[in-house]
Design a protein around this motif. Structure first.
Motif, PDB file in Angstrom:
ATOM      1  N   GLU A  90       0.826  -1.211   0.000  1.00 24.62           N
ATOM      2  CA  GLU A  90       0.000   0.000   0.000  1.00 24.62           C
ATOM      3  C   GLU A  90       0.860   1.260   0.000  1.00 24.62           C
ATOM      4  O   GLU A  90       0.527   2.255  -0.640  1.00 24.62           O
ATOM      5  CB  GLU A  90      -0.935   0.001   1.215  1.00 24.62           C
ATOM      6  N   ASP A  91       1.998   1.208   0.714  1.00 18.49           N
ATOM      7  CA  ASP A  91       2.899   2.360   0.806  1.00 18.49           C
ATOM      8  C   ASP A  91       3.854   2.447  -0.375  1.00 18.49           C
ATOM      9  O   ASP A  91       4.690   3.355  -0.418  1.00 18.49           O
ATOM     10  CB  ASP A  91       3.704   2.301   2.105  1.00 18.49           C
ATOM     11  N   GLN A  92       3.778   1.482  -1.290  1.00 16.49           N
ATOM     12  CA  GLN A  92       4.704   1.400  -2.432  1.00 16.49           C
ATOM     13  C   GLN A  92       6.149   1.350  -1.957  1.00 16.49           C
ATOM     14  O   GLN A  92       7.045   1.983  -2.525  1.00 16.49           O
ATOM     15  CB  GLN A  92       4.509   2.581  -3.382  1.00 16.49           C
ATOM     16  N   ASN A  93       6.391   0.557  -0.930  1.00 15.41           N
ATOM     17  CA  ASN A  93       7.722   0.474  -0.342  1.00 15.41           C
ATOM     18  C   ASN A  93       8.391  -0.821  -0.787  1.00 15.41           C
ATOM     19  O   ASN A  93       8.141  -1.889  -0.232  1.00 15.41           O
ATOM     20  CB  ASN A  93       7.632   0.547   1.185  1.00 15.41           C
ATOM     21  N   GLN A 127      10.433   1.645 -16.071  1.00 11.88           N
ATOM     22  CA  GLN A 127       9.201   2.431 -15.912  1.00 11.88           C
ATOM     23  C   GLN A 127       8.181   1.665 -15.077  1.00 11.88           C
ATOM     24  O   GLN A 127       7.494   2.248 -14.231  1.00 11.88           O
ATOM     25  CB  GLN A 127       8.612   2.752 -17.280  1.00 11.88           C
ATOM     26  N   SER A 128       8.072   0.376 -15.324  1.00 16.07           N
ATOM     27  CA  SER A 128       7.109  -0.439 -14.589  1.00 16.07           C
ATOM     28  C   SER A 128       7.458  -0.486 -13.106  1.00 16.07           C
ATOM     29  O   SER A 128       6.580  -0.347 -12.244  1.00 16.07           O
ATOM     30  CB  SER A 128       7.084  -1.857 -15.168  1.00 16.07           C
ATOM     31  N   TYR A 129       8.750  -0.648 -12.809  1.00  9.57           N
ATOM     32  CA  TYR A 129       9.162  -0.696 -11.407  1.00  9.57           C
ATOM     33  C   TYR A 129       8.927   0.637 -10.708  1.00  9.57           C
ATOM     34  O   TYR A 129       8.490   0.679  -9.556  1.00  9.57           O
ATOM     35  CB  TYR A 129      10.640  -1.089 -11.298  1.00  9.57           C
ATOM     36  N   THR A 130       9.167   1.730 -11.424  1.00 11.35           N
ATOM     37  CA  THR A 130       8.941   3.056 -10.839  1.00 11.35           C
ATOM     38  C   THR A 130       7.464   3.257 -10.519  1.00 11.35           C
ATOM     39  O   THR A 130       7.112   3.823  -9.476  1.00 11.35           O
ATOM     40  CB  THR A 130       9.422   4.155 -11.803  1.00 11.35           C
ATOM     41  N   THR A 131       6.576   2.791 -11.404  1.00 13.52           N
ATOM     42  CA  THR A 131       5.139   2.872 -11.142  1.00 13.52           C
ATOM     43  C   THR A 131       4.764   2.060  -9.920  1.00 13.52           C
ATOM     44  O   THR A 131       3.942   2.480  -9.093  1.00 13.52           O
ATOM     45  CB  THR A 131       4.345   2.360 -12.359  1.00 13.52           C
ATOM     46  N   GLY A 134       7.113   3.673  -6.748  1.00 12.59           N
ATOM     47  CA  GLY A 134       7.102   5.101  -6.466  1.00 12.59           C
ATOM     48  C   GLY A 134       8.499   5.630  -6.232  1.00 12.59           C
ATOM     49  O   GLY A 134       9.465   5.201  -6.875  1.00 12.59           O
ATOM     50  N   THR A 135       8.650   6.515  -5.270  1.00 12.99           N
ATOM     51  CA  THR A 135       9.953   7.123  -4.982  1.00 12.99           C
ATOM     52  C   THR A 135      10.546   6.642  -3.671  1.00 12.99           C
ATOM     53  O   THR A 135      11.520   7.204  -3.187  1.00 12.99           O
ATOM     54  CB  THR A 135       9.807   8.659  -4.937  1.00 12.99           C
ATOM     55  N   HIS A 136       9.954   5.593  -3.080  1.00 13.51           N
ATOM     56  CA  HIS A 136      10.456   5.096  -1.810  1.00 13.51           C
ATOM     57  C   HIS A 136      11.809   4.410  -1.991  1.00 13.51           C
ATOM     58  O   HIS A 136      12.080   3.812  -3.024  1.00 13.51           O
ATOM     59  CB  HIS A 136       9.461   4.120  -1.174  1.00 13.51           C
TER      60      HIS A 136
END
Length: 303
Positions: A90-93, A127-131, A134-136
């Protein structure tokens, strides 16, 4: 045909309206107008939208394109184990152990059971991994990605279930991968009808999902804090399904009404499956955008 709400969620207007680009609610006046106003106006608007879309170039482009109507991410087959992993997702961590594939095909094939196929551009593994992440940059709790390969997955589209290229992320501790669709959706053709600016209320916020049999559709609608929630009207034609919302009831007076909005999840049952019909918002005259249920949590108020 009118449908009842399934559950409601609360969200301050500063967040909800900024996120979906809507105008601010102007107190209780608009809410009361929506409650007391003649619904014939909205019914006529729905007919106009259906007439404009049925048989149009926009509808033909919609049916010929690739438009996701289901989740672009599929969790490992057994689901995520434990609250920590669920929270990390959920936190994109995420933490990446190793390297992402440096090269990949530029295009891939979307295929449907009937034999139809469509070539669409693919996003890169990076790109897929970044989606996904996120930026965590780590921390606890987190999920660890140990490998990434290009594979495929099945997902719901505007033309029914399709097999699409997907990046398969191997997660530490899991036997099956997390899958994320790699195919870029088709661009929407301009709507044959302009948005209605003079009808009280709000456009639909999102499409959450369609049942496997296509007979039930779940969407998220906005309403004010001074009413009793949303009612949904459905106009079904051969080529489209047009949804329009009104609010029911009215609570409190002008002194207690604030500029807040609630998100309410509403499920409507159709007379026949959606199929390749276009699911439309009466107010915008546009297809209802699919965004899934991410970020939607139960409201303490209930439905």
């Amino acid at each position: 045909m009118r449908a009842s709400a399934s559950r409601s969620v609360g969200l301050h207007v500063g967040i909800a309206l900024a996120a979906v680009g809507l105008a601010a609610i102007s107190g209780c006046g608009n809410q009361k107008a929506a409650v007391d106003g003649d619904t014939a106006v909205l019914t006529e608007r729905a007919r106009q939208v259906a007439t404009a879309w049925d048989g149009s170039t926009a509808a033909a482009a919609w049916r010929a394109g690739y438009h996701p109507m289901g989740e672009a991410v599929q969790l490992p087959r057994s689901g995520l184990r434990g609250q920590a992993d669920k929270q990390a997702y959920e936190d994109q961590n995420f933490v990446l152990r190793g390297e992402l594939p440096g090269t990949s095909p530029k295009d891939g094939q979307v295929t449907w059971p009937g034999g139809d196929s469509l070539t669409r551009p693919l996003v890169s593994a990076d790109q897929s991994y970044t989606t996904l992440a996120g930026t965590h940059v780590g921390g606890e709790p987190h999920l660890t990605v140990t490998g990434v390969v290009l594979g495929e997955m099945t997902m719901t589209t505007s033309r029914g279930p399709a097999t699409v290229p997907a990046w398969l992320f191997t997660l530490d501790g899991y036997d099956t991968p997390l899958k994320q669709a790699a195919t870029v959706p088709s661009e929407l053709f301009p709507s044959p009808i302009k948005a209605a600016r003079d009808i009280p209320g709000h456009p639909l916020n999102r499409l959450v999902g369609i049942t496997d049999d296509g007979r039930s559709v779940t969407v998220v609608a906005l309403h004010g804090v001074c009413d009793d929630g949303v009612e949904m009207d459905v106009l079904e034609t051969r080529g489209s399904v047009v949804l329009s919302t009104t609010v029911k009831g009215h609570e409190g007076g002008a002194a207690t009404c604030t500029k807040q909005a609630r998100m309410q999840q509403v499920t409507v049952k159709l007379e026949r499956p959606v199929g390749d019909r276009v699911l439309l918002d009466a107010r915008t005259g546009q297809p209802v955008p699919y965004k899934g249920s991410h970020g939607i949590s139960p409201s303490p108020r209930g439905s």
